[in-house]
Every structure is written in structure tokens, then in C-alpha cells.
Design a protein around this motif. Structure first.
Motif: not given
Ligand code: ADP
Ligand code: MG
Length: 231
Positions: A58-76
Motif C-alpha cells: 500500500i502507498p505511504t500517502t496518496g490514493q490508488y483506485l482499481l476499477d474505481g475502488v479505493d484499495v487503501s480502504r480494503l482489508n487484507d
């Protein structure tokens, strides 16, 4: 349709005197069906970027959306599901399971996805056929050449029919003949509308992509569409 949307992503490893700024604010979007090559010298952040794009980190800062989903909000568990369902990985070192047949290696992602044995075997054979190894399914990795092992790895990446194929120096350990085999398969995938991100050191490999991104010290310095050089 935007598949990848990377917004001001940074990645910092370590702390104090050992701090490494591997990515220093990377932003890019990739549309469905693009074939992107990422180049940059050793240490420029290519693998770090690919690990983030592949939801392995996961990034230290910033955002990453895969197919529109913010993956930083997903659990393992959710991240593992995204990796399994949406992404096919190919690595420089093949990463096949030793003493395990090619067809069993290719079946693995389907086993994780809970597909039943008969369906797994049929789809794995189909993927091996796609990479020209229909006759080698019962061979173990040490009975295959490097180029054949990488084709097995590509079959394993494709067997789940992922929207996104991520390849980190997939031809780095291959001779020119096997490199051509792998690039030919990627050409076919591109023609079939898959989204491909390929990290490479080699200009003639990068020339096969429709877009070229160069990283220097964790930042994008060039991002251009290019006329693809056919095989
Ligand atoms: P590339 O793939 O372009 O060679 P990497 O993304 O592997 O570059 O590495 C970028 C920088 O981050 C390098 O300075 C590397 O040493 C550092 N780095 C990569 N992974 C780690 C890690 N797990 N811990 C500490 N530093 C790392
Ligand atoms: Mg690397």
C-alpha cells in the motif's frame, strides 16, 4: 473506462537515517485495453510501483483506485480477493512451485478461487494451450526450459481471465527467442483487449507497448503514447 487511477502516490521505506523515498508523488491513469511499458534504471521505483498497482503493498500517502475502488480502504482478505480475481502477475524469476506439474501450477489461482477440480484442470489445460504448451502440462518446472517456465507462469497469470496483467521484467532472464514467445503472447492479449503493464530494461521490449512511462528517482519523467513496433 479507467482501470488504474493513481493519485499522488508516495512510498517511503524505513525511517531515520535509513529512510528511502521509493516513490515521490506518482500520478497516472490507465484506460482499459492499454499496453503500458514502464522503464527506469535500477532503484527508480518500478517494482515498488508495480507492487502497489498489484495490491501487494500500500502507498505511504496518496490514493490508488482499481476499477474505481479505493484499495487503501480494503482489508487484507479483500485485497487478496482483488489480486486473485482481477490481476495476473508475471515475475522475472517465474515463481513456479517446484516438483509440481505445469498444469497443477496453472491451476493454483483457480484453487484459491474455489473452482472445482474438473473445471480447474480443463481451464488450466486451456491456458497452457494458449501459450503453446498443451503438450507439456505434465512436466515439472525443472523439466522445462526457462522460456517454457515463463510461459507456464503466463498461463497461470491468465487462467483467471484477469482484467489486468502486471509483468515485472518478464523477459529479464530469457534468451531472445523466448523473449519473442512471451512478447507474442502479450501482443495477442493486447489485441484481445486486456490491460497490460510491463516493466522492462530493454528498449526493444518497451517498443512493443502502446505507451511508455519512464521513472527517475521515484517520479514519472516521461509518459508518451507510441506507435507500436510489430514483431
Ligand atoms: P526498481 O524496481 O526500479 O529497481 P525498487 O522499486 O525495487 O526499484 O526500489 C526503489 C528504491 O526503494 C530502492 O532504493 C530500493 O533500495 C528501495 N526499496 C525497495 N524495496 C524496499 C524495502 N522493502 N525496504 C527498503 N527499501 C526498499
Ligand atoms: Mg525492480
Amino acid at each position: 473506462m479507467t482501470v488504474l487511477d493513481v493519485r499522488a502516490v508516495t512510498k517511503v521505506y524505513g525511517q531515520g537515517a535509513a529512510t528511502v523515498h521509493a516513490l515521490r508523488g506518482v500520478s497516472l491513469t490507465v484506460e482499459r485495453g492499454e499496453y503500458v511499458a514502464i522503464m527506469g534504471s535500477s532503484g527508480s521505483g518500478k517494482s515498488t510501483l508495480m507492487n502497489i498497482l498489484g495490491c501487494l503493498d500500500i502507498p505511504t500517502t496518496g490514493q490508488y483506485l482499481l476499477d474505481g475502488v479505493d484499495v487503501s480502504r480494503l482489508n487484507d482478505r479483500q485485497l487478496a480477493l482483488v489480486r486473485n480475481r482481477r490481476i495476473g502477475f508475471v515475475f522475472q524469476s517465474f515463481n513456479l512451485i517446484p516438483r509440481t506439474t505445469a498444469v497443477a501450477n496453472v491451476e493454483l489461482p483457480l484453487a484459491y478461487a474455489g473452482i472445482k477440480a474438473a473445471g480447474r484442470r480443463r481451464r488450466a489445460r486451456g491456458a497452457l494451450d494458449l501459450v503453446g504448451l498443451a503438450q507439456r502440462g505434465d512436466h515439472e518446472p525443472n523439466q522445462l526450459s526457462g522460456g517454457q517456465q515463463q510461459r507456464v507462469a503466463v498461463a497461470r497469470a491468465l487462467v483467471t481471465e484477469p482484467a489486468l496483467v502486471l509483468a515485472d521484467e518478464p523477459t529479464g532472464n530469457l534468451d531472445s527467442r523466448s523473449t519473442e514467445d512471451i512478447l507474442g503472447i502479450f501482443d495477442d492479449l493486447h489485441a484481445a483487449g486486456r490491460t497490460i503493464l510491463l516493466i522492462t530494461h530493454e528498449d526493444d521490449v518497451a517498443a512493443r507497448a502502446s505507451r511508455l512511462i519512464r521513472l527517475v528517482d521515484g517520479q514519472i519523467v516521461t509518459d508518451v503514447r507510441q506507435q507500436r513496433v510489430p514483431a
